[in-house]
Design an enzyme around this catalytic site. Structure first.
Site, PDB file in Angstrom:
ATOM      1  N   SER A 257       0.828  -1.217   0.000  1.00 27.17           N
ATOM      2  CA  SER A 257       0.000   0.000   0.000  1.00 27.17           C
ATOM      3  C   SER A 257       0.854   1.255   0.000  1.00 27.17           C
ATOM      4  O   SER A 257       0.365   2.330  -0.313  1.00 27.17           O
ATOM      5  CB  SER A 257      -0.834   0.070   1.284  1.00 27.17           C
ATOM      6  OG  SER A 257      -1.604  -1.066   1.458  1.00 27.17           O
TER       7      SER A 257
ATOM      8  N   HIS B 285      -1.345  -2.498  -6.982  1.00 27.68           N
ATOM      9  CA  HIS B 285      -2.042  -2.182  -5.734  1.00 27.68           C
ATOM     10  C   HIS B 285      -3.556  -2.267  -5.924  1.00 27.68           C
ATOM     11  O   HIS B 285      -4.173  -1.394  -6.536  1.00 27.68           O
ATOM     12  CB  HIS B 285      -1.617  -0.774  -5.284  1.00 27.68           C
ATOM     13  CG  HIS B 285      -2.204  -0.369  -3.979  1.00 27.68           C
ATOM     14  ND1 HIS B 285      -2.544   0.915  -3.659  1.00 27.68           N
ATOM     15  CD2 HIS B 285      -2.528  -1.116  -2.883  1.00 27.68           C
ATOM     16  CE1 HIS B 285      -3.040   0.956  -2.433  1.00 27.68           C
ATOM     17  NE2 HIS B 285      -3.047  -0.267  -1.959  1.00 27.68           N
TER      18      HIS B 285
ATOM     19  N   GLU C 126      -3.774   0.424  -8.838  1.00 26.00           N
ATOM     20  CA  GLU C 126      -2.635   1.294  -9.149  1.00 26.00           C
ATOM     21  C   GLU C 126      -1.484   0.392  -9.598  1.00 26.00           C
ATOM     22  O   GLU C 126      -1.126  -0.554  -8.881  1.00 26.00           O
ATOM     23  CB  GLU C 126      -2.202   2.085  -7.905  1.00 26.00           C
ATOM     24  CG  GLU C 126      -3.162   3.191  -7.497  1.00 26.00           C
ATOM     25  CD  GLU C 126      -2.741   3.887  -6.200  1.00 26.00           C
ATOM     26  OE1 GLU C 126      -2.978   5.088  -6.093  1.00 26.00           O
ATOM     27  OE2 GLU C 126      -2.189   3.228  -5.292  1.00 26.00           O
TER      28      GLU C 126
ATOM     29  N   ASN D  92      -3.234   6.284  -1.295  1.00 23.25           N
ATOM     30  CA  ASN D  92      -2.884   6.274   0.128  1.00 23.25           C
ATOM     31  C   ASN D  92      -2.198   7.555   0.585  1.00 23.25           C
ATOM     32  O   ASN D  92      -2.187   7.861   1.773  1.00 23.25           O
ATOM     33  CB  ASN D  92      -2.054   5.037   0.478  1.00 23.25           C
ATOM     34  CG  ASN D  92      -2.966   3.910   0.892  1.00 23.25           C
ATOM     35  OD1 ASN D  92      -3.913   4.116   1.651  1.00 23.25           O
ATOM     36  ND2 ASN D  92      -2.731   2.724   0.387  1.00 23.25           N
TER      37      ASN D  92
HETATM   38  N1  LIG Z   1      -6.063  -4.337   4.011  1.00 19.02           N
HETATM   39  C1  LIG Z   1      -6.211  -3.488   2.999  1.00 19.02           C
HETATM   40  O1  LIG Z   1      -7.243  -2.796   2.895  1.00 19.02           O
HETATM   41  C2  LIG Z   1      -5.158  -3.381   1.942  1.00 19.02           C
HETATM   42  C3  LIG Z   1      -5.475  -2.764   0.721  1.00 19.02           C
HETATM   43  C4  LIG Z   1      -4.515  -2.715  -0.289  1.00 19.02           C
HETATM   44  C5  LIG Z   1      -3.251  -3.239  -0.079  1.00 19.02           C
HETATM   45  N2  LIG Z   1      -2.967  -3.825   1.129  1.00 19.02           N
HETATM   46  C6  LIG Z   1      -1.613  -4.407   1.283  1.00 19.02           C
HETATM   47  O2  LIG Z   1      -1.707  -5.806   1.061  1.00 19.02           O
HETATM   48  C7  LIG Z   1      -0.759  -6.500   1.899  1.00 19.02           C
HETATM   49  C8  LIG Z   1      -1.498  -7.494   2.766  1.00 19.02           C
HETATM   50  O3  LIG Z   1      -2.471  -6.823   3.547  1.00 19.02           O
HETATM   51  P1  LIG Z   1      -3.677  -7.620   4.220  1.00 19.02           P
HETATM   52  O4  LIG Z   1      -4.633  -6.597   4.729  1.00 19.02           O
HETATM   53  O5  LIG Z   1      -4.160  -8.688   3.313  1.00 19.02           O
HETATM   54  O6  LIG Z   1      -2.916  -8.278   5.476  1.00 19.02           O
HETATM   55  P2  LIG Z   1      -3.412  -9.470   6.421  1.00 19.02           P
HETATM   56  O7  LIG Z   1      -2.828  -9.173   7.756  1.00 19.02           O
HETATM   57  O8  LIG Z   1      -4.883  -9.665   6.320  1.00 19.02           O
HETATM   58  O9  LIG Z   1      -2.717 -10.768   5.761  1.00 19.02           O
HETATM   59  C9  LIG Z   1      -1.332 -10.914   5.654  1.00 19.02           C
HETATM   60  C10 LIG Z   1      -1.032 -12.398   5.458  1.00 19.02           C
HETATM   61  O10 LIG Z   1       0.340 -12.564   5.124  1.00 19.02           O
HETATM   62  C11 LIG Z   1       0.807 -13.741   5.757  1.00 19.02           C
HETATM   63  N3  LIG Z   1       2.262 -13.645   5.823  1.00 19.02           N
HETATM   64  C12 LIG Z   1       3.027 -12.859   6.611  1.00 19.02           C
HETATM   65  N4  LIG Z   1       4.330 -13.013   6.313  1.00 19.02           N
HETATM   66  C13 LIG Z   1       4.404 -13.931   5.305  1.00 19.02           C
HETATM   67  C14 LIG Z   1       5.465 -14.492   4.538  1.00 19.02           C
HETATM   68  N5  LIG Z   1       6.730 -14.153   4.752  1.00 19.02           N
HETATM   69  N6  LIG Z   1       5.154 -15.393   3.569  1.00 19.02           N
HETATM   70  C15 LIG Z   1       3.865 -15.739   3.339  1.00 19.02           C
HETATM   71  N7  LIG Z   1       2.814 -15.233   4.025  1.00 19.02           N
HETATM   72  C16 LIG Z   1       3.081 -14.334   4.990  1.00 19.02           C
HETATM   73  C17 LIG Z   1       0.111 -13.770   7.102  1.00 19.02           C
HETATM   74  O11 LIG Z   1       0.074 -15.057   7.639  1.00 19.02           O
HETATM   75  C18 LIG Z   1      -1.293 -13.251   6.717  1.00 19.02           C
HETATM   76  O12 LIG Z   1      -2.156 -14.309   6.373  1.00 19.02           O
HETATM   77  C19 LIG Z   1      -0.003  -5.412   2.674  1.00 19.02           C
HETATM   78  O13 LIG Z   1       1.164  -5.090   1.978  1.00 19.02           O
HETATM   79  C20 LIG Z   1      -0.989  -4.247   2.663  1.00 19.02           C
HETATM   80  O14 LIG Z   1      -0.378  -3.009   2.808  1.00 19.02           O
HETATM   81  C21 LIG Z   1      -3.886  -3.929   2.139  1.00 19.02           C
END
Ligand SMILES: NC(=O)c1ccc[n+]([C@@H]2O[C@H](COP(=O)([O-])OP(=O)(O)OC[C@H]3O[C@@H](n4cnc5c(N)ncnc54)[C@H](O)[C@@H]3O)[C@@H](O)[C@H]2O)c1
Length: 285
Positions: free
Chosen positions: A121, A142, A154, A192
């Site tokens: 993000s 993104h 994005e 963001n």
């Molecule tokens: N939540 C949102 O609204 C949103 C929106 C756009 C982008 N993002 C981005 O997407 C990414 C994930 O966010 P999320 O909300 O899905 O997080 P989340 O906390 O829901 O999920 C993250 C997952 O990654 C796993 N994980 C952690 N380290 C790992 C590794 N080394 N190898 C494999 N799996 C691993 C964890 O077990 C978990 O299941 C982040 O970079 C975040 O910034 C989030």
């Protein structure tokens, strides 16, 4: 229908975003391998993907056959050695070191032709590229939450990214029925960066006793926002939203107006992360 050079997409991370992205990729006709270190997250992802696809079918947006086909195209694994494909879309925790470590393992296992699209993000694509084996193969992709519903993607062009890959990822987003916007690398990219004050000023209002969470959400919704900032932060995940604020603040030279909010940190310290833990600024059952 898959595109001609991408057959299998490996989606790393099976949380809020990774599960949604796996669903989007499978619905677009790709073979998908969903990888997470945590097996219980894989199980949860499989359940939520099935539930979401069935909802699309109920609403008449997907046929029963399309749902079956998408479900049968996704495999789940916690073994990184199985992560072989032409493209990785990464959605693990918002942490630079974790992403760098994962990408170098994936490049080592797959070779220099592997394309890696990070769903980060806020983390600069260039700062990750500088620490990986094949920087020109790294791009930002993104998605927004929930990935199966939100159209915007994005596509982040880092200074090392091969321009042909940027175009390929934008074309892929179109194939996934998304609306790609190509932008240059910068902290928080477009959305963001612009959204930071929306969250931070709302939390400052509450922190300073000027308004309640409910009042801020009600007022902003009444002015036309689809969700108030507190509901939206709960949906995103307070840990993720806080990491994004911290990264944007630090990478822009710590301007005081963008300083991450203490009330958000307090919630995280108590394990209250929003919808995913059933409690954040609000409670969910
Ligand atoms: N939540 C949102 O609204 C949103 C929106 C756009 C982008 N993002 C981005 O997407 C990414 C994930 O966010 P999320 O909300 O899905 O997080 P989340 O906390 O829901 O999920 C993250 C997952 O990654 C796993 N994980 C952690 N380290 C790992 C590794 N080394 N190898 C494999 N799996 C691993 C964890 O077990 C978990 O299941 C982040 O970079 C975040 O910034 C989030």
């Amino acid at each position: 229908m898959a595109n001609n050079t991408i057959n299998t997409i490996v989606v790393c991370g099976a949380g809020t975003m990774g599960s949604g992205i796996a669903q989007v990729a499978a619905t677009a006709g790709f073979k998908v391998l969903q990888f997470d270190l945590n097996e219980s997250m894989l199980l949860k992802a499989a359940q939520s993907i099935e539930k979401s696809l069935l909802k699309f079918a109920e609403k008449g947006k997907l046929s029963k056959e399309a749902v079956e086909k998408a479900l049968s195209s996704i495999r789940y694994t916690s073994d990184i050695a199985e992560c072989k494909g032409e493209l990785v879309i990464e959605a693990i925790i918002e942490n630079r070191e974790a992403k760098v470590g994962l990408f170098n393992q994936l490049f080592t296992n797959n070779g220099s032709q592997l394309m890696i699209a990070s769903n980060t993000s806020s983390i600069s694509i260039d700062s990750i590229a500088e620490q990986v084996l094949f920087p020109s193969q790294l791009v930002g992709m993104h998605f927004f939450n929930p990935a199966p519903m939100m159209k915007l993607v994005e596509v982040i062009q880092g200074k090392y990214t091969n321009p042909a890959i940027v175009q390929q990822i934008a074309d892929l987003a179109l194939l996934m029925q998304k609306a790609p916007v190509i932008c240059k690398d910068s902290p928080g990219f477009i959305v963001n960066r612009v959204a930071r004050p929306y969250y931070l000023e709302s939390m400052h209002l509450v922190q300073n006793g000027i308004a309640t969470i409910e009042q801020v959400d009600a007022v902003l919704q009444a002015t036309g926002f689809k969700m108030g900032p507190f509901k939206l932060m709960d949906l995103i995940g307070l840990d993720i939203n806080y990491s994004v604020s911290t990264i944007v603040w630090e990478d822009l030279g710590k301007p005081p107006r963008l300083k991450p909010a203490a009330i958000q940190k307090d919630k995280i310290d108590q394990g209250l992360l929003g919808v995913k833990t059933k409690k954040g600024f609000y409670q969910y059952d």
